[in-house]
Design a protein around this motif. Structure first.
Motif, PDB file in Angstrom:
ATOM      1  N   LEU A   7      -1.621  17.198  -9.979  1.00  0.00           N
ATOM      2  CA  LEU A   7      -2.017  16.071  -9.247  1.00  0.00           C
ATOM      3  C   LEU A   7      -0.942  16.187  -8.029  1.00  0.00           C
ATOM      4  O   LEU A   7       0.103  15.990  -8.124  1.00  0.00           O
ATOM      5  N   ALA A   8      -1.399  16.412  -6.791  1.00  0.00           N
ATOM      6  CA  ALA A   8      -0.545  16.335  -5.683  1.00  0.00           C
ATOM      7  C   ALA A   8      -0.433  14.987  -4.941  1.00  0.00           C
ATOM      8  O   ALA A   8      -1.603  14.688  -4.262  1.00  0.00           O
ATOM      9  N   LEU A   9       0.492  14.023  -4.963  1.00  0.00           N
ATOM     10  CA  LEU A   9       0.703  12.958  -4.450  1.00  0.00           C
ATOM     11  C   LEU A   9       1.416  12.811  -3.021  1.00  0.00           C
ATOM     12  O   LEU A   9       2.089  13.964  -2.803  1.00  0.00           O
ATOM     13  N   ASP A  10       1.240  12.138  -2.243  1.00  0.00           N
ATOM     14  CA  ASP A  10       2.075  11.972  -0.978  1.00  0.00           C
ATOM     15  C   ASP A  10       3.683  11.833  -1.352  1.00  0.00           C
ATOM     16  O   ASP A  10       3.986  11.336  -2.269  1.00  0.00           O
ATOM     17  N   GLN A  11       4.279  12.827  -0.548  1.00  0.00           N
ATOM     18  CA  GLN A  11       5.828  12.964  -0.717  1.00  0.00           C
ATOM     19  C   GLN A  11       6.035  13.757  -2.003  1.00  0.00           C
ATOM     20  O   GLN A  11       7.356  13.832  -2.558  1.00  0.00           O
ATOM     21  N   VAL A  12       5.254  14.626  -2.334  1.00  0.00           N
ATOM     22  CA  VAL A  12       5.159  15.556  -3.645  1.00  0.00           C
ATOM     23  C   VAL A  12       6.317  16.682  -3.183  1.00  0.00           C
ATOM     24  O   VAL A  12       6.603  16.986  -2.248  1.00  0.00           O
ATOM     25  N   ILE A  13       6.956  16.863  -4.248  1.00  0.00           N
ATOM     26  CA  ILE A  13       8.066  17.796  -4.240  1.00  0.00           C
ATOM     27  C   ILE A  13       7.663  19.211  -4.147  1.00  0.00           C
ATOM     28  O   ILE A  13       7.041  19.592  -5.414  1.00  0.00           O
ATOM     29  N   PRO A  14       7.663  20.130  -3.152  1.00  0.00           N
ATOM     30  CA  PRO A  14       7.001  21.318  -3.296  1.00  0.00           C
ATOM     31  C   PRO A  14       7.582  22.270  -4.542  1.00  0.00           C
ATOM     32  O   PRO A  14       6.458  22.970  -5.259  1.00  0.00           O
ATOM     33  N   PHE A  15       8.707  22.057  -4.630  1.00  0.00           N
ATOM     34  CA  PHE A  15       9.223  23.282  -5.961  1.00  0.00           C
ATOM     35  C   PHE A  15       8.367  22.710  -7.113  1.00  0.00           C
ATOM     36  O   PHE A  15       7.743  23.688  -8.056  1.00  0.00           O
ATOM     37  N   ASP A  16       8.288  21.454  -7.496  1.00  0.00           N
ATOM     38  CA  ASP A  16       7.642  21.051  -8.615  1.00  0.00           C
ATOM     39  C   ASP A  16       6.160  21.145  -8.564  1.00  0.00           C
ATOM     40  O   ASP A  16       5.570  21.484  -9.523  1.00  0.00           O
ATOM     41  N   ALA A  42      -6.130  15.720  -5.573  1.00  0.00           N
ATOM     42  CA  ALA A  42      -5.337  14.714  -4.715  1.00  0.00           C
ATOM     43  C   ALA A  42      -6.149  13.558  -4.443  1.00  0.00           C
ATOM     44  O   ALA A  42      -7.418  13.610  -4.646  1.00  0.00           O
ATOM     45  N   GLU A  43      -5.653  12.208  -4.170  1.00  0.00           N
ATOM     46  CA  GLU A  43      -6.474  11.084  -3.798  1.00  0.00           C
ATOM     47  C   GLU A  43      -7.271  11.330  -2.429  1.00  0.00           C
ATOM     48  O   GLU A  43      -8.430  10.827  -2.320  1.00  0.00           O
ATOM     49  N   HIS A  44      -6.427  12.125  -1.458  1.00  0.00           N
ATOM     50  CA  HIS A  44      -7.056  12.171  -0.036  1.00  0.00           C
ATOM     51  C   HIS A  44      -7.142  13.690  -0.050  1.00  0.00           C
ATOM     52  O   HIS A  44      -6.134  14.502  -0.421  1.00  0.00           O
ATOM     53  N   PRO A  45      -7.848  14.157   0.861  1.00  0.00           N
ATOM     54  CA  PRO A  45      -7.693  15.675   1.128  1.00  0.00           C
ATOM     55  C   PRO A  45      -6.584  16.248   1.717  1.00  0.00           C
ATOM     56  O   PRO A  45      -6.032  17.155   1.415  1.00  0.00           O
ATOM     57  N   GLU A  46      -5.733  15.477   2.564  1.00  0.00           N
ATOM     58  CA  GLU A  46      -4.572  15.736   3.243  1.00  0.00           C
ATOM     59  C   GLU A  46      -3.482  15.206   2.389  1.00  0.00           C
ATOM     60  O   GLU A  46      -3.340  13.949   2.165  1.00  0.00           O
ATOM     61  N   VAL A  47      -2.239  15.993   2.036  1.00  0.00           N
ATOM     62  CA  VAL A  47      -1.126  15.381   1.367  1.00  0.00           C
ATOM     63  C   VAL A  47       0.254  15.547   2.137  1.00  0.00           C
ATOM     64  O   VAL A  47       0.538  16.772   2.477  1.00  0.00           O
ATOM     65  N   ASP A  48       0.824  14.657   2.180  1.00  0.00           N
ATOM     66  CA  ASP A  48       2.182  14.585   3.026  1.00  0.00           C
ATOM     67  C   ASP A  48       3.199  15.277   1.938  1.00  0.00           C
ATOM     68  O   ASP A  48       3.630  14.585   1.216  1.00  0.00           O
ATOM     69  N   TRP A  58      -9.522  19.663  -4.493  1.00  0.00           N
ATOM     70  CA  TRP A  58     -10.232  18.723  -5.176  1.00  0.00           C
ATOM     71  C   TRP A  58      -9.980  17.247  -5.060  1.00  0.00           C
ATOM     72  O   TRP A  58      -8.814  16.963  -5.019  1.00  0.00           O
ATOM     73  N   GLY A  59     -10.618  16.243  -5.609  1.00  0.00           N
ATOM     74  CA  GLY A  59     -10.427  14.995  -5.648  1.00  0.00           C
ATOM     75  C   GLY A  59      -9.788  14.582  -7.109  1.00  0.00           C
ATOM     76  O   GLY A  59      -9.848  15.238  -8.130  1.00  0.00           O
ATOM     77  N   LEU A  60      -9.627  13.362  -7.162  1.00  0.00           N
ATOM     78  CA  LEU A  60      -9.289  12.624  -8.578  1.00  0.00           C
ATOM     79  C   LEU A  60     -10.056  13.043  -9.531  1.00  0.00           C
ATOM     80  O   LEU A  60      -9.832  12.893 -10.820  1.00  0.00           O
ATOM     81  N   GLU A  61     -11.269  12.839  -9.184  1.00  0.00           N
ATOM     82  CA  GLU A  61     -12.561  12.981 -10.324  1.00  0.00           C
ATOM     83  C   GLU A  61     -12.261  14.373 -11.143  1.00  0.00           C
ATOM     84  O   GLU A  61     -12.825  14.274 -12.356  1.00  0.00           O
ATOM     85  N   ARG A  62     -11.639  15.370 -10.785  1.00  0.00           N
ATOM     86  CA  ARG A  62     -11.494  16.500 -11.309  1.00  0.00           C
ATOM     87  C   ARG A  62     -10.528  16.214 -12.618  1.00  0.00           C
ATOM     88  O   ARG A  62     -10.513  17.177 -13.544  1.00  0.00           O
ATOM     89  N   LEU A  63      -9.567  15.337 -12.286  1.00  0.00           N
ATOM     90  CA  LEU A  63      -8.970  15.009 -13.774  1.00  0.00           C
ATOM     91  C   LEU A  63      -9.347  14.972 -14.890  1.00  0.00           C
ATOM     92  O   LEU A  63      -9.135  15.416 -15.989  1.00  0.00           O
TER      93      LEU A  63
END
Length: 312
Positions: A7-16, A42-48, A58-63
């Motif tokens: 799960l990639a959320l905004d402000q995700v730590i790249p190393f993690d 992710a919730e949205h296609p682009e992640v900061d 992929w979106g959240l539905e794949r969880l």
């Protein structure tokens, strides 16, 4: 094939974020087949991601389709969780999906209510904040990861590797996990826990407080065999009053403060000198090499020799 959704959320730590991707995509079974399919969701296609923007396929539905969900840390761990992310995580948990966090990703699981009543860990820098903001969680800042069965949490940065290798061992056995560890140039099991990486600091005392001269005197006399009575006499107090003042101003007892300060000084000497372990123990006030090793391991999780090899 076992599916891992990261799960990639905004402000995700790249190393993690990259840790589970690299470890799981490189895992191979004895017949050469891939051990895992990895989906970046992710919730949205682009992640900061702070220094760059990434696109999640992929979106959240794949969880809901995953066997395991990995939640990397973010740079803003207390940022409110969106209802969509919370629902996706709680729905996956209700189905029995295994969910694991890396570093400050623990805050995301906590915000979703998945850690209430459980033992958990996070990066040691954020452990106090986690305990303060989520009192229903039993926070253990000393370990590299905590396995509660369905829900797992790990400490900061490299501890995500420990967690991923642990999951591979659970899924495919020690031999496959050992191969994955070799590819990551990583020990399958590291000695000790997170405690060895925590920077020990003196419990704070207000400047100008009644205890400040006593604390300075204790630091300057670590090598002496100081008893509670010796410290009380120096402070000009009864032992009972001394203990009360210590608890009020430092949050600990005089002898616990003394032991912690001795271990802190021992860490410094192990890192910066070639003195024998026995000599260092004596210089910081432990009566015997055995008592020094016992206290040091109880505080840091590893022996003095192991600590020196890691941090010298």
């Amino acid at each position: 094939m076992h599916t891992v959704a990261v799960l990639a959320l905004d402000q995700v730590i790249p190393f993690d974020l990259s840790t589970p991707i690299e470890v799981f995509t490189r895992t191979r079974l004895p017949d050469g087949d891939a051990g895992y399919r990895v989906l970046i969701c992710a919730e949205h296609p682009e992640v900061d991601a702070g220094h760059f923007i990434l696109r999640a396929p992929w979106g959240l539905e794949r969880l809901a389709e995953a066997d395991t969900v990995i939640v990397p840390g973010t740079a803003e761990p207390t940022r409110p969780l969106s209802p969509a992310v919370r629902d996706a995580l709680t729905s996956a948990a209700a189905k029995g999906t295994r969910i694991a966090s890396i570093c400050s990703g623990t805050f995301i699981l906590a915000a979703a209510g998945l850690l209430d009543g459980l033992r958990a860990t996070t990066h040691w820098v954020a452990a106090g904040l986690l305990a303060e903001t989520h009192p229903a969680i039993d926070v253990d800042p000393d370990v590299l990861y905590v396995d509660n069965g369905q829900i797992l949490t790990s400490a900061g940065a490299a501890a995500g590797l420990d967690l991923c290798l642990h999951l591979i061992r659970r899924d495919h056995g020690a031999a496959i996990a050992a191969d994955a560890a070799r590819l990551s140039v990583m020990a399958l099991e590291r000695e000790g826990g997170q405690a060895q990486f925590i920077a020990l600091r003196h419990p704070p005392a207000p400047r100008g407080s009644a205890l400040e001269p006593t604390l300075l005197w204790m630091q300057e006399n670590l090598a002496r065999d100081l008893s509670l009575a010796d410290i009380a006499a120096r402070a000009g107090m009864s032992t009972r009053t001394l203990i009360r003042h210590f608890r009020e101003q430092t949050g600990t007892t005089p002898l616990q403060w003394l032991h912690r300060t001795r271990v802190r000084q021992a860490q410094h000497l192990l890192e910066t000198t070639q003195h024998a372990v026995e000599r260092i123990g004596a210089e910081v006030g432990f009566g015997s090499p055995t008592s020094f090793r016992d206290r040091f391991k109880r505080t840091t999780g590893v022996s003095p020799a192991t600590y020196r090899r890691a941090f010298r």
